[in-house]
Design a protein around this motif. Structure first.
Motif, mmCIF file in Angstrom:
data_model
loop_
_atom_site.group_PDB
_atom_site.id
_atom_site.type_symbol
_atom_site.label_atom_id
_atom_site.label_comp_id
_atom_site.label_asym_id
_atom_site.label_seq_id
_atom_site.Cartn_x
_atom_site.Cartn_y
_atom_site.Cartn_z
ATOM 1 N N ARG A 66 66.844 -14.270 41.310
ATOM 2 C CA ARG A 66 67.090 -15.039 42.522
ATOM 3 C C ARG A 66 68.570 -15.004 42.907
ATOM 4 O O ARG A 66 68.910 -14.880 44.089
ATOM 5 N N TRP A 67 69.466 -15.095 41.925
ATOM 6 C CA TRP A 67 70.904 -15.055 42.232
ATOM 7 C C TRP A 67 71.311 -13.694 42.796
ATOM 8 O O TRP A 67 72.073 -13.620 43.765
ATOM 9 N N PHE A 68 70.803 -12.629 42.192
ATOM 10 C CA PHE A 68 71.153 -11.307 42.695
ATOM 11 C C PHE A 68 70.511 -11.050 44.059
ATOM 12 O O PHE A 68 71.064 -10.316 44.881
ATOM 13 N N THR A 69 69.362 -11.649 44.308
ATOM 14 C CA THR A 69 68.765 -11.556 45.639
ATOM 15 C C THR A 69 69.686 -12.196 46.672
ATOM 16 O O THR A 69 69.886 -11.660 47.767
ATOM 17 N N LEU A 70 70.277 -13.328 46.320
ATOM 18 C CA LEU A 70 71.235 -13.985 47.217
ATOM 19 C C LEU A 70 72.446 -13.096 47.480
ATOM 20 O O LEU A 70 72.935 -13.010 48.613
ATOM 21 N N VAL A 71 72.936 -12.440 46.448
ATOM 22 C CA VAL A 71 74.098 -11.552 46.608
ATOM 23 C C VAL A 71 73.768 -10.402 47.554
ATOM 24 O O VAL A 71 74.556 -10.063 48.457
ATOM 25 N N ILE A 72 72.595 -9.779 47.372
ATOM 26 C CA ILE A 72 72.186 -8.661 48.228
ATOM 27 C C ILE A 72 72.020 -9.125 49.670
ATOM 28 O O ILE A 72 72.404 -8.425 50.616
ATOM 29 N N ILE A 73 71.441 -10.316 49.854
ATOM 30 C CA ILE A 73 71.293 -10.870 51.202
ATOM 31 C C ILE A 73 72.665 -11.014 51.866
ATOM 32 O O ILE A 73 72.857 -10.636 53.026
ATOM 33 N N ALA A 74 73.626 -11.558 51.126
ATOM 34 C CA ALA A 74 74.958 -11.786 51.685
ATOM 35 C C ALA A 74 75.657 -10.476 52.043
ATOM 36 O O ALA A 74 76.239 -10.334 53.125
ATOM 37 N N VAL A 75 75.607 -9.509 51.134
ATOM 38 C CA VAL A 75 76.261 -8.219 51.383
ATOM 39 C C VAL A 75 75.649 -7.523 52.596
ATOM 40 O O VAL A 75 76.354 -7.018 53.479
ATOM 41 N N THR A 76 74.319 -7.504 52.645
ATOM 42 C CA THR A 76 73.646 -6.827 53.754
ATOM 43 C C THR A 76 73.895 -7.543 55.073
ATOM 44 O O THR A 76 74.025 -6.908 56.126
#
Length: 499
Positions: A370-380
């Motif tokens: 879930r945390w890495f999903t948040l990171v990918i969302i932010a970067v994209t």
């Protein structure tokens, strides 16, 4: 009315995401939904993620610019669904269930007994997913810009904020159920738009006559003088018929079906529903005719063709429902990509490579995902504020990256025992580097080849897999050992355990 329906829809998917959190007990449910879905849910998930915001927003805009030639993508993608089910569905479902694999790199490490293959394919999936996500985000921003009447960047922020709750909370269960609901709406919407728009332009013959007067290439399967020529036609065949097998957001749906015997029905349903929703692309042709007649203002960008046409020419209730369905397509596909991207980082790189296969507590692994999903969302999200290309071309490039990086090592590897580890490493690496590099050169105008960059890269990666396999020594692979009566742990003590 359009705004009200849009808000209601966004609230509904938030509820679906929050309710789905109750079922997220482990990584299997988060990434595969517990492998418990029937043919209808899996089929509509396949057709929905194949269409996506790239299909509806991006390809509609490209149809507006280039005419019927873009419809070849839809025809080839429909055929690609059949090919993927025929070649990959049964072996992927059988092998992943037997060994407890959750991701494509999971499966490929088992096949080639190589963590290097896992790492390269995980990075390729992550890179391609970010590119495809940019296409989805741009489509989402364009839709909400029209529905909410706000600036693109604010619209994008609102959409991504809702998507964050929906994805991080719900996992694959919420994605599949949303796919199911929105595909039903999109099928109905496609038929309404197709019939209603055809009446507006005076029928197929009248429309084609006017398109011919604008540009004769608009009514051809490929252009004689325009940019979508015979080489583009050939490229689309490679990328969408054959390359469909390399799309991780689609083929991972094969993991989820309850029984292998259900796959044949899922195949028919998926191809049929995708073909029906592709009728939405006629909006591009209708808009071109209406603009030429002076009955509609020319859109500022091709990506705004679909939102403008639906808002201008359909009753608010119908327009609101169609907008809601398209937003669902965008968000469900975004969720599928975010899940495969986060799994590439957490499961395939962090757990299996950095931690060398160390078993993590389920709660910790789920939290990391879930945390890495948040990171990918932010970067994209940051990358999507000023995307480098139109939605249609961004999506097409990402399809090419996936096709070149994954298709040979996956499809050929599962069917051909002679494929070797060394060949798989070279093939996947060459496919990823060449597809990404050629696309960057094309966008920069440094090198624009006749064939699509993804098709060229796929040919390179396929030839390298076959050629290098023939000159290197093959090794045994547990997926070809016929010991089905024994449990996975007993029959393959040396194979990685991903359960």
């Amino acid at each position: 009315m359009i705004l009200a329906i849009g808000i209601i829809y966004l609230l509904v998917i938030l509820v679906i995401g929050l309710l789905s959190m109750r079922h997220q007990k482990d990584m299997d449910t988060f990434y595969t939904g517990g492998r418990r879905f029937g043919p209808w849910l899996v089929a509509l998930a396949v057709s929905s993620t194949t269409m996506s915001g790239y299909g509806f927003i991006g390809l509609t805009g490209l149809v507006y610019e280039h005419g019927y030639a873009i419809f070849m993508i839809g025809i080839f993608a429909t055929a690609g669904i059949f090919v993927s089910f025929l070649i990959l569905a049964k072996p992927m479902r059988r092998i992943t269930h037997k060994f407890g694999a959750l991701t494509i790199p999971d499966l490929l490490e088992i096949r080639y007994n190589s963590k290097t293959v896992r790492a390269i394919t995980a990075l390729a999936i992550l890179g391609g997913a970010i590119g495809y996500q940019m296409a989805q985000y741009k489509a989402l921003g364009n839709m909400l810009e029209t529905v909410l009447g706000v600036d693109y960047k604010l619209a994008l922020f609102i959409g991504v904020a809702i998507l964050t709750v929906y994805v991080v909370g719900g996992g694959m269960i919420s994605a599949v159920w949303t796919d199911f609901i929105q595909m039903i709406v999109m099928i109905a919407g496609a038929l309404v738009v197709f019939i209603g728009g055809m009446r507006m332009v005076g029928g197929m013959s009248q429309m084609n006559a006017e398109l011919t007067s604008i540009n004769p290439d608009m009514v051809q399967a490929f252009h004689t003088t325009g940019p979508i020529g015979i080489f583009a036609f050939i490229s689309y065949f490679f990328i969408y018929v054959i390359g469909h097998q390399g799309q991780p957001h689609v083929v991972t749906k094969f993991y989820m079906i309850r029984k292998v015997s259900m796959l044949k029905w899922a195949c028919i349903i998926a191809a049929s529903t995708y073909a029906i929703t592709a009728l939405l692309w006629f909006v591009g042709l209708y808009t071109r005719v209406m603009v030429n007649r002076g009955e509609m203002a020319a859109p500022a960008t091709p990506d705004m063709v679909a939102p403008m046409f639906i808002e201008n020419f359909f009753p608010p209730v119908v327009a609101g429902i169609i907008f809601a369905a398209v937003m669902a397509a965008i968000m469900s596909t975004s969720e599928a990509f975010l899940l495969v991207a986060s799994s590439s980082i957490v499961r395939d790189i962090y757990q299996q490579i950095i931690k060398k296969g160390e078993k993590l507590p389920e709660k910790k692994e789920l939290a990391l995902s879930r945390w890495f999903t948040l990171v990918i969302i932010a970067v994209t999200f940051l990358l999507s504020l000023n995307p480098p290309d139109l939605v249609g071309w961004l999506g097409n490039a990402s399809w090419g990256i996936f096709s070149a990086s994954l298709l040979p090592v996956l499809s050929i590897g599962l069917l051909w025992k002679r494929a070797t580890k060394t060949a798989a490493i070279c093939s996947s690496a060459l496919g990823f580097i060449s597809s990404l590099g050629l696309y960057i050169l094309k966008v920069k105008g440094i090198y624009v080849p006749a064939l699509d960059t993804g098709a060229i890269a796929m040919i390179i990666s396929t030839l390298s897999l076959v050629g290098i396999s023939l000159i290197t020594k093959p090794a045994s692979s547990p997926i070809f050992e016929d010991k089905a009566k024994k449990s996975p742990k007993t029959e393959n003590p040396a194979a990685p355990n991903f359960s």
